[in-house]
Design an enzyme around this catalytic site. Structure first.
Site, PDB file in Angstrom:
ATOM      1  NE  ARG A  17      18.032  90.755 -31.705  1.00 32.82           N
ATOM      2  CZ  ARG A  17      18.627  90.646 -32.800  1.00 32.82           C
ATOM      3  NH1 ARG A  17      20.108  90.701 -32.648  1.00 32.82           N
ATOM      4  NH2 ARG A  17      18.083  90.653 -33.779  1.00 32.82           N
ATOM      5  CG  ASP A  65      20.611  60.651 -16.676  1.00 30.79           C
ATOM      6  OD1 ASP A  65      20.212  59.667 -16.458  1.00 30.79           O
ATOM      7  OD2 ASP A  65      19.802  61.632 -16.342  1.00 30.79           O
ATOM      8  NE  ARG A  76       9.405  64.377 -15.844  1.00 29.72           N
ATOM      9  CZ  ARG A  76       9.234  63.070 -16.011  1.00 29.72           C
ATOM     10  NH1 ARG A  76       7.866  62.861 -17.046  1.00 29.72           N
ATOM     11  NH2 ARG A  76       9.729  61.985 -15.560  1.00 29.72           N
ATOM     12  CG  LEU A 113      27.808  61.007  -8.466  1.00 35.24           C
ATOM     13  CD1 LEU A 113      29.096  61.282  -9.559  1.00 35.24           C
ATOM     14  CD2 LEU A 113      27.165  61.933  -7.984  1.00 35.24           C
ATOM     15  CG  ASP A 143      14.500  61.590  -9.930  1.00 30.45           C
ATOM     16  OD1 ASP A 143      15.322  61.166 -10.172  1.00 30.45           O
ATOM     17  OD2 ASP A 143      13.064  61.560 -10.222  1.00 30.45           O
ATOM     18  CB  CYS A 185      26.274  72.243   2.403  1.00 33.57           C
ATOM     19  SG  CYS A 185      25.900  70.804   3.609  1.00 33.57           S
ATOM     20  CB  CYS A 208       9.338  63.180 -11.762  1.00 32.66           C
ATOM     21  SG  CYS A 208       9.789  64.643 -11.397  1.00 32.66           S
ATOM     22  CB  CYS A 268      29.386  72.234   5.023  1.00 33.90           C
ATOM     23  SG  CYS A 268      28.115  72.960   5.912  1.00 33.90           S
TER      24      CYS A 268
HETATM   25 ZN   LIG Z   1      26.144  71.743   5.626  1.00 36.18          ZN
END
Ligand SMILES: [Zn+2]
Length: 272
Positions: A17, A65, A76, A113, A143, A185, A208, A268
């Site tokens: 499709r 994560d 959610r 991270l 978030d 950026c 959240c 940047c």
């Molecule tokens: Zn920048």
């Protein structure tokens, strides 16, 4: 085409499709199959965007994560069920995605991270961005502002495109930064106010868990993010070049704001 890939009969059937679309063809589907995405955050945004990308046929999806699934996430976070409470989000999401589309290659990291582990977790450690022809995209679905800043710095350092989404209450934002084009950026757009972890600027540290979010907001924003990702990966087109999309769920409206590189940007502008 940057590959000798082909689609199996099962894949042709599954994606028929999509291949039928006037704006999409076999080459776009093959380009998508050769693509790799790295998604930071397997929560409200990470669930819907990874699901749509897996269904559409992105070649490899890597999820990061370290969070565990809680009951308050289930309103959610669409890849999880009641039985998943207490399990790691990235691993559980990978398992769900595999059962949705076994043709997609999947991996995950259940770590937080940091600047020290970023190159390894984001799979860019040994990447030769000058040589690689396969489409690659970093997806910001977190978030956590500190993690978002690290992701942006890595995007600029390795000149990797970064598709950044956010969702809160009934609103969301989306941008697709391309550092190689020196067009700005995440830090150019949002500046130092978002990097404050001390809580000095409470308005900018909303998320959240402390401000609330309607169930549909993250699903809408995750799929707007998927919409941009599919065009970028399959068609090599950035539908948000130089623009920040703002979605207002209360008014059911969206608009775009133009942005430019901040020539003073500490991320940047200097030495890039
Ligand atoms: Zn920048």
């Amino acid at each position: 085409m940057p590959h000798e890939l082909t689609l199996t009969d099962a894949e042709l059937m599954r994606y028929s499709r999509q291949i039928l679309l006037p704006s999409w063809d076999l080459d776009a589907q093959l380009r998508l199959k050769s693509s790799q995405v790295v998604i930071l955050g397997a929560g409200g945004l990470g669930c819907p965007v990874s699901e749509t990308l897996a269904r559409a046929g992105v070649g490899h999806i890597h999820l990061i994560d370290d969070d565990l699934i809680e009951a308050s996430n289930l309103q959610r976070q669409t890849l999880f069920t009641h039985e998943d409470i207490g399990k790691n989000k990235a691993k559980t999401a990978c398992e769900a995605l595999h059962s949705i589309n076994p043709h997609v290659s999947l991996s995950y990291a259940d770590q937080r991270l940091t600047m020290d582990n970023a190159a390894k977790l984001l799979l860019v450690e040994h990447m030769d961005t000058q040589q690689s022809e396969a489409p690659f995209l970093l997806l910001d679905c977190t978030d956590n502002f500190a993690a978002r800043e690290i992701l942006n710095q890595m995007s600029v350092r390795y000149r990797l495109p970064l598709l950044s989404a956010s969702a809160i209450a009934m609103t969301g934002q989306l941008a697709l930064y391309e550092p190689a084009k020196r067009s700005g950026c995440y830090h150019c757009v949002f500046g130092d106010s978002v990097a404050t972890e001390s809580g000095e600027d409470a308005a900018d540290t909303r998320n959240c868990s402390n401000s609330g979010v309607l169930a549909s907001t993250t699903t809408v924003m995750g799929n707007l993010q998927a919409n941009a990702a599919l065009q970028f990966l399959g068609l090599a087109h950035n539908p948000l070049a130089g623009e920040l999309l703002i979605w207002d769920g209360g008014r059911m409206s969206q608009h775009k704001l133009r942005y430019r590189q901040d020539k003073q940007c500490p991320v940047c502008a200097a030495g890039v």
